[in-house]
Design an enzyme around this catalytic site. Structure first.
Site, PDB file in Angstrom:
ATOM      1  N   GLU A  89       2.056   5.180  -0.207  1.00  0.00           N
ATOM      2  CA  GLU A  89       1.599   6.552  -0.011  1.00  0.00           C
ATOM      3  C   GLU A  89       2.468   7.427  -0.909  1.00  0.00           C
ATOM      4  OE1 GLU A  89      -1.109   7.028   1.519  1.00  0.00           O
ATOM      5  OE2 GLU A  89      -1.192   5.049   2.451  1.00  0.00           O
ATOM      6  N   HIS A 126      -4.977   5.773   5.048  1.00  0.00           N
ATOM      7  CA  HIS A 126      -3.995   6.517   4.247  1.00  0.00           C
ATOM      8  C   HIS A 126      -2.625   6.550   4.915  1.00  0.00           C
ATOM      9  CE1 HIS A 126      -7.282   7.706   1.689  1.00  0.00           C
ATOM     10  NE2 HIS A 126      -7.903   8.248   2.720  1.00  0.00           N
ATOM     11  N   ASP A 165       0.845  -1.195   0.000  1.00  0.00           N
ATOM     12  CA  ASP A 165       0.000   0.000   0.000  1.00  0.00           C
ATOM     13  C   ASP A 165       0.880   1.244   0.000  1.00  0.00           C
ATOM     14  OD1 ASP A 165      -2.177   1.709   0.190  1.00  0.00           O
ATOM     15  OD2 ASP A 165      -2.315   1.537   2.366  1.00  0.00           O
ATOM     16  N   ASP A 220      -1.801   1.329  -7.146  1.00  0.00           N
ATOM     17  CA  ASP A 220      -0.414   1.176  -6.696  1.00  0.00           C
ATOM     18  C   ASP A 220       0.492   0.612  -7.789  1.00  0.00           C
ATOM     19  OD1 ASP A 220      -0.561   1.454  -3.439  1.00  0.00           O
ATOM     20  OD2 ASP A 220      -2.372   0.550  -4.262  1.00  0.00           O
TER      21      ASP A 220
END
Length: 233
Positions: free
Chosen positions: A73, A228, A71, A170
């Site tokens: 950011e 997030h 994941d 992603d």
């Protein structure tokens, strides 16, 4: 995201297990993971999962030894900045037989095009400027990912693993887009992944517009971690 792969079956509605089983089986065809049912059944039983165990143990053998939960950011603002750059690169190595996290890769990445994080980005992700300043570049982080993959035995052709993401952004958009911008190659192992949104949609008959929050709500699961935040979520 890991909550959907590593969650107590007691929280999973009984009437959804057949559809969830069908969705998982459609994404992960038979092949490798022997003894999955008995191991998971014992683990679930120790937590009092009761009647759910029979449904869980009927999963067929799976194709993958490991699920690599990822994941990113990235830099962001309103309106959106371009190009976006990855600033957090987390991977959880989840054993496909035991559903245990065996290893974690986690690094922050220094952005180079927009090195100063925006207030919006910090508020959204919890990542402050000091967490990315002086950190390795994306190229260096990708080299360390490859070293970690090798150390964990994930580059062995006999070991079957696949990345798992919440959406296609992603690995379909973010990583290849930034690599193209920087002139970097994308390793083959990043070119296949399981999109949890598609699995959920197949099982539940509705698309989770708000990602994990909708999926947790639809499956009656409590969200754990900060939304997030790559490693925290």
């Amino acid at each position: 995201m890991i909550a959907l792969l590593h969650t107590g079956a007691a929280k999973f509605p009984q009437n959804l297990l057949p559809r969830a089983r069908q969705a998982v089986c459609s994404l992960l065809p038979p092949g490798v993971l022997k003894g999955y049912g008995s191991i998971v059944s014992r683990k679930l039983a120790s937590h009092g999962f009761g009647a759910s165990m029979a449904a869980m143990s009927s999963f067929p053998p799976q194709r993958y030894h490991y699920f690599l939960v990822l994941d990113f950011e990235a830099t962001c603002d309103k309106p959106q900045i371009h190009p976006q750059e990855i600033i957090e690169f987390p991977i959880l190595k989840l054993n496909g037989r035991t559903m245990e996290i065996e290893s974690t890769f986690h690094m922050y990445v220094q952005p180079v095009v927009h090195p100063q994080l925006t207030p919006f980005c910090t508020e959204l992700t919890g990542i402050i400027q000091g967490m990315v300043d002086g950190q390795p570049s994306l190229q260096q982080v990708l080299e360390r990912v490859d070293e970690w993959m090798a150390k964990e035995g994930l580059l062995d052709p006999s070991v079957k693993s696949i990345f798992v993401t919440c959406g296609d952004w992603d690995l379909k958009v973010m990583l290849p887009g930034q690599c193209q911008y920087l002139g970097l190659p994308v390793a083959d192992y990043f070119k296949q992944w399981i999109n949890l949104k598609k699995a959920y949609s197949f099982a539940m008959g509705s698309w989770p517009k708000n990602g994990l929050l909708d999926m947790n709500k639809g499956l009656n699961l409590q969200h754990i971690g900060r939304p997030h935040s790559g490693i925290g979520e």
